[in-house]
Design a protein around this motif. Sequence first.
Motif, mmCIF file in Angstrom:
data_model
loop_
_atom_site.group_PDB
_atom_site.id
_atom_site.type_symbol
_atom_site.label_atom_id
_atom_site.label_comp_id
_atom_site.label_asym_id
_atom_site.label_seq_id
_atom_site.Cartn_x
_atom_site.Cartn_y
_atom_site.Cartn_z
ATOM 1 N N SER A 325 -21.209 -12.465 -18.435
ATOM 2 C CA SER A 325 -21.487 -13.552 -19.284
ATOM 3 C C SER A 325 -22.904 -13.843 -19.119
ATOM 4 O O SER A 325 -23.880 -13.012 -18.437
ATOM 5 N N LEU A 326 -23.649 -14.572 -19.598
ATOM 6 C CA LEU A 326 -25.007 -15.166 -19.609
ATOM 7 C C LEU A 326 -25.492 -15.373 -18.192
ATOM 8 O O LEU A 326 -26.400 -15.119 -17.947
ATOM 9 N N SER A 327 -24.796 -16.003 -17.458
ATOM 10 C CA SER A 327 -25.060 -16.270 -16.193
ATOM 11 C C SER A 327 -25.584 -15.110 -15.428
ATOM 12 O O SER A 327 -26.601 -15.309 -14.539
ATOM 13 N N ASP A 328 -24.974 -13.694 -15.593
ATOM 14 C CA ASP A 328 -25.274 -12.679 -15.048
ATOM 15 C C ASP A 328 -26.728 -12.356 -15.489
ATOM 16 O O ASP A 328 -27.650 -11.870 -14.519
ATOM 17 N N LEU A 329 -27.101 -12.661 -16.654
ATOM 18 C CA LEU A 329 -28.550 -12.359 -16.957
ATOM 19 C C LEU A 329 -29.536 -13.405 -16.583
ATOM 20 O O LEU A 329 -30.536 -13.019 -15.971
ATOM 21 N N GLU A 330 -28.959 -14.628 -16.286
ATOM 22 C CA GLU A 330 -29.883 -15.539 -15.700
ATOM 23 C C GLU A 330 -30.139 -15.409 -14.310
ATOM 24 O O GLU A 330 -30.975 -15.669 -13.854
ATOM 25 N N ARG A 331 -29.000 -14.986 -13.612
ATOM 26 C CA ARG A 331 -29.391 -14.634 -12.094
ATOM 27 C C ARG A 331 -30.256 -13.494 -12.159
ATOM 28 O O ARG A 331 -30.919 -13.644 -11.164
ATOM 29 N N ALA A 332 -30.263 -12.469 -12.709
ATOM 30 C CA ALA A 332 -31.256 -11.335 -12.877
ATOM 31 C C ALA A 332 -32.594 -11.996 -13.063
ATOM 32 O O ALA A 332 -33.607 -11.605 -12.331
ATOM 33 N N TRP A 333 -32.665 -12.837 -13.968
ATOM 34 C CA TRP A 333 -34.018 -13.345 -14.312
ATOM 35 C C TRP A 333 -34.815 -14.377 -13.204
ATOM 36 O O TRP A 333 -35.853 -14.193 -12.875
ATOM 37 N N GLN A 334 -33.640 -15.086 -12.408
ATOM 38 C CA GLN A 334 -33.962 -15.679 -11.252
ATOM 39 C C GLN A 334 -34.092 -15.090 -9.737
ATOM 40 O O GLN A 334 -34.338 -15.697 -8.989
ATOM 41 N N SER A 335 -33.846 -13.818 -9.877
ATOM 42 C CA SER A 335 -33.618 -13.042 -8.608
ATOM 43 C C SER A 335 -34.643 -13.078 -7.794
ATOM 44 O O SER A 335 -35.931 -13.098 -8.367
ATOM 45 N N GLN A 336 -34.631 -12.963 -6.444
ATOM 46 C CA GLN A 336 -35.703 -12.725 -5.467
ATOM 47 C C GLN A 336 -36.871 -11.511 -5.665
ATOM 48 O O GLN A 336 -37.871 -11.509 -5.556
ATOM 49 N N ALA A 337 -35.962 -10.583 -6.129
ATOM 50 C CA ALA A 337 -37.086 -9.067 -6.630
ATOM 51 C C ALA A 337 -37.712 -9.566 -7.575
ATOM 52 O O ALA A 337 -38.926 -9.089 -7.728
ATOM 53 N N TRP A 338 -37.487 -10.275 -8.753
ATOM 54 C CA TRP A 338 -38.102 -10.545 -9.791
ATOM 55 C C TRP A 338 -39.166 -11.656 -9.384
ATOM 56 O O TRP A 338 -40.499 -11.535 -9.650
ATOM 57 N N GLN A 339 -39.037 -12.606 -8.423
ATOM 58 C CA GLN A 339 -39.782 -13.517 -7.891
ATOM 59 C C GLN A 339 -40.838 -12.861 -7.333
ATOM 60 O O GLN A 339 -42.048 -13.166 -7.097
ATOM 61 N N ASP A 340 -40.325 -11.830 -6.324
ATOM 62 C CA ASP A 340 -41.512 -11.115 -5.570
ATOM 63 C C ASP A 340 -42.412 -10.279 -6.462
ATOM 64 O O ASP A 340 -43.820 -10.346 -6.182
ATOM 65 N N LEU A 341 -42.177 -9.760 -7.553
ATOM 66 C CA LEU A 341 -43.328 -9.021 -8.557
ATOM 67 C C LEU A 341 -43.869 -10.407 -9.152
ATOM 68 O O LEU A 341 -45.116 -10.055 -9.331
ATOM 69 N N ARG A 342 -43.518 -11.288 -9.626
ATOM 70 C CA ARG A 342 -44.356 -12.499 -10.146
ATOM 71 C C ARG A 342 -45.429 -12.756 -9.197
ATOM 72 O O ARG A 342 -46.454 -13.293 -9.449
ATOM 73 N N GLU A 343 -44.937 -13.081 -7.795
ATOM 74 C CA GLU A 343 -45.764 -13.387 -6.912
ATOM 75 C C GLU A 343 -47.084 -12.459 -6.810
ATOM 76 O O GLU A 343 -48.241 -12.901 -6.721
ATOM 77 N N ARG A 344 -46.927 -11.183 -6.706
ATOM 78 C CA ARG A 344 -47.988 -10.180 -6.667
ATOM 79 C C ARG A 344 -48.584 -10.023 -7.989
ATOM 80 O O ARG A 344 -49.941 -10.114 -7.816
ATOM 81 N N VAL A 345 -48.358 -10.352 -9.068
ATOM 82 C CA VAL A 345 -48.936 -10.438 -10.389
ATOM 83 C C VAL A 345 -49.730 -11.594 -10.297
ATOM 84 O O VAL A 345 -51.031 -11.297 -10.594
ATOM 85 N N ILE A 346 -49.418 -12.870 -9.841
ATOM 86 C CA ILE A 346 -50.305 -14.105 -9.881
ATOM 87 C C ILE A 346 -51.201 -13.614 -8.534
ATOM 88 O O ILE A 346 -52.480 -14.108 -9.111
ATOM 89 N N SER A 347 -51.047 -13.073 -7.694
ATOM 90 C CA SER A 347 -51.917 -12.797 -6.593
ATOM 91 C C SER A 347 -52.928 -11.501 -7.110
ATOM 92 O O SER A 347 -53.917 -11.069 -6.237
ATOM 93 N N GLN A 348 -52.656 -10.935 -7.964
ATOM 94 C CA GLN A 348 -53.564 -9.941 -8.670
ATOM 95 C C GLN A 348 -53.319 -8.781 -7.484
ATOM 96 O O GLN A 348 -54.290 -7.907 -7.743
#
Length: 372
Positions: A325-348
């Motif tokens: 369902s949609l919630s599976d895609l939303e959980r992927a988007w909100q996952s810790q792995a994705w957040q880790d990547l975003r943190e690194r991008v913001i930090s350059q």
Amino acid sequence: MREYFRSFTSSRKARTFISVRTREDNLSLYRRSRTENSRECPNLPLNLLVEVTSKCNLACKMCNIHHDDRSGITMENALLEATFELARTAVVVSPYGLGEPLLHPRIAEIIEKYKSLGLSVGLTTNAMLLSESMSKGLIVNGLDHLAISIDAAEPVLFSEIRRGADLEKISDNIMTLNRLKASLQSKNPALVLNVVVQASNFHQLPQIVQLADKWNVPFIAFVPVATHKHISEIQDEALGPWLTHEKGIIERCHREAEARGISIDTQRVNYVLNGSDWENVYRETIPCPEPFRFMGIRANGDIFPCCNWDVTEPIARISTSSDLSLSDLERAWQSQAWQDLRERVISQDYPELCKSCMAKFTRPLLDEYLAQ
């Protein structure tokens, strides 16, 4: 690298996200967080790349699909339906991937569904299957953009690069599409030529501009070939500053295009030919926006945070079973792995995979959503 592209199921920790109800809400949340350079990502993806099929009817020598065990798959209906739900708050959807989208038996219906949700929809195709009935289906169902892959202007070289393709047939197909657009009084799909520039086809680039004029194509995107290490036969196709005479060919392309009222993009090719330092090129730009706005969904359920699908491990992997369902895609988007990547991008502090992408000048230099 692997720890930044692991399955979201390996970490259940996720941040609290703001509820997104409309496309306008989603855009507003994205613009606010990116303007503030926030480490949070409260929005859902704005750009969706949905690989409806990873099957292909050609064997192009530079394409990674023939070296990927995720090829030859048609996306399951449950996953496709979930993308329709996610698309309700997105802006752009591209229902294609490494495969040929016109091989999907329901491609016109899929386009119609995405269009009914108010999205801009575009495809990239090799145009071998762009028959009269297919072209009419794309027009009638509202396809906005159609990018056609053309890597040579002479039939023999074309067939050497795009094995199994026939330039004359593709030309006839494009002319038929244009005739149908005129008869149906439609400006869409707007046409683009995508050209993978490599050492062996460089001398034909001005002739490709002439083909675009013949086919009434107003825009050409020239992109440098990616010489994947595991594809031995394209290693001598790489571009670089050692190709001293090719800069003159690029200048000729611009003259040919200007004379014909055609727009061309050679920015990435110029960076490669000039031997530009990617770190200097990107230093003054915004952090890569892709992990904050983009979701790539492969036919087998692998999820990626950008269009660089050469990575072996996806950032998330979801089951394509009937209870998806949609919630599976939303959980992927909100996952810790994705957040880790975003943190690194913001930090350059970009992971090596991101650096390799930037070294090819692939990642965006600007964010069109913030420029509006």
